[in-house]
Design an enzyme around this catalytic site. Structure first.
Site, PDB file in Angstrom:
ATOM      1  N   GLU A  66       9.466  -2.361   4.703  1.00  0.00           N
ATOM      2  CA  GLU A  66       8.869  -2.142   3.374  1.00  0.00           C
ATOM      3  C   GLU A  66       9.936  -1.686   2.377  1.00  0.00           C
ATOM      4  OE1 GLU A  66       4.286  -0.985   4.581  1.00  0.00           O
ATOM      5  OE2 GLU A  66       5.734   0.621   4.392  1.00  0.00           O
ATOM      6  N   GLY A  98       0.811  -1.202   0.000  1.00  0.00           N
ATOM      7  CA  GLY A  98       0.000   0.000   0.000  1.00  0.00           C
ATOM      8  C   GLY A  98       0.849   1.258   0.000  1.00  0.00           C
ATOM      9  N   ALA A  99       0.188   2.399   0.073  1.00  0.00           N
ATOM     10  CA  ALA A  99       0.889   3.684   0.176  1.00  0.00           C
ATOM     11  C   ALA A  99      -0.033   4.682   0.851  1.00  0.00           C
ATOM     12  CB  ALA A  99       1.286   4.197  -1.201  1.00  0.00           C
TER      13      ALA A  99
HETATM   14  C1  A5P Z   1       2.606   0.795   6.324  1.00  0.00           C
HETATM   15  O1  A5P Z   1       3.726   1.176   7.031  1.00  0.00           O
HETATM   16  C2  A5P Z   1       2.325   1.746   5.226  1.00  0.00           C
HETATM   17  O2  A5P Z   1       3.367   2.050   4.391  1.00  0.00           O
HETATM   18  C3  A5P Z   1       1.095   1.343   4.452  1.00  0.00           C
HETATM   19  O3  A5P Z   1       1.414   0.726   3.254  1.00  0.00           O
HETATM   20  C4  A5P Z   1       0.346   2.568   4.196  1.00  0.00           C
HETATM   21  O4  A5P Z   1       0.212   3.210   5.457  1.00  0.00           O
HETATM   22  C5  A5P Z   1      -1.005   2.343   3.579  1.00  0.00           C
HETATM   23  O5  A5P Z   1      -1.864   1.770   4.493  1.00  0.00           O
HETATM   24  P1  A5P Z   1      -3.405   1.673   4.230  1.00  0.00           P
HETATM   25  O6  A5P Z   1      -3.598   0.723   3.091  1.00  0.00           O
HETATM   26  O7  A5P Z   1      -3.948   1.130   5.522  1.00  0.00           O
HETATM   27  O8  A5P Z   1      -3.913   3.042   3.930  1.00  0.00           O
END
Ligand code: A5P
Length: 236
Positions: free
Chosen positions: A114, A92-93
């Protein structure tokens, strides 16, 4: 986040993206397993494919939480000692810049693992929804920076010399939030960045910083869920 989108609708978009993302996975792949709520929906779909189709994959998780989810679902896990290259990472981001596909990640606290997983990956597909997409990175979100607990006040002060407003991330009980690596997170508000790579390079040079959540030049595609279905953003 776009305040006009309710959580249930956003969850439907995330689920739609997870269902598209899981179709990219092929038998025999070494997978990087992302963290956060959208990645968790994808991991759940992956677990279904592993169960139903006897898909043979192995995963390297980016957090303890994802590792626990994968174990519950019967997705075999591996390590860098056994697999030095990851075929595909789906993660995700928190914010995605249109065109460059530069990212802010780490609001779930997993940015260090990550980034290690992303660096070892041949292909990185980001799963997101329209609330995360913007013209300039930093216009919506702060940049999480993982710092060692020793002397964190000093490190925070040095981060602020870059022109950011910085604050230690706290848990609801007021104690510092701890990452899986036992470090702290400092959230840094830079505002809209004209050159995210320059900011990333500057943070990299600050003593006490372990890693930061600016992912510049990592994502190859971004799957974006929204009211019109799932769209694919590619690098311009
Ligand atoms: C985790 O550390 C993050 O990099 C997640 O990938 C990012 O916060 C996205 O999370 P959501 O999908 O819950 O929005």
């Amino acid at each position: 986040m776009d305040k006009t989108v309710d959580t249930m609708e956003q969850n439907r978009w995330k689920q739609a993206v997870a269902e598209v993302a899981v179709k990219i996975v092929q038998d025999g792949m070494v997978l990087g397993l992302g963290s956060g709520t959208t990645a968790a929906m994808y991991v759940a779909e992956l677990g279904r494919r592993v169960g139903r189709e006897r898909l043979r994959v192995v995963g390297i998780p980016t957090s303890e939480s994802t590792a626990a989810q994968a174990r519950r679902l019967g997705i075999p896990l591996t390590t860098f000692a056994k697999h030095g290259v990851i075929d595909l990472t789906i993660d995700g981001a928190d914010e995605v810049e249109i065109g460059s596909l530069s990212l802010i990640k780490g609001h779930g606290g997993a940015l260090l693992r990550e980034k290690i997983v992303a660096t070892a990956s041949k292909r990185i597909v980001i799963v997101a929804d329209t609330t995360k997409i913007g013209e300039r990175l930093g216009s919506r979100e702060s940049v999480p920076v993982e710092v060692v607990p020793f002397g964190w006040e000093q490190t925070l002060g040095r981060l602020e010399t870059l022109g950011t407003k910085a604050a230690l991330r706290l848990k609801p009980d007021g104690m510092p939030y701890l990452t899986d690596g036992g470090n702290y997170i400092v959230n840094c508000w830079f505002g809209a960045m004209t050159d995210a790579r320059e900011v990333a390079d500057a943070i990299d040079h600050i003593v006490g910083v372990v890693e930061h959540g600016l992912f510049v030049g990592f994502a190859t595609e971004v799957l974006v869920g929204g009211a019109d279905g799932v769209k694919v953003l590619s690098q311009a």
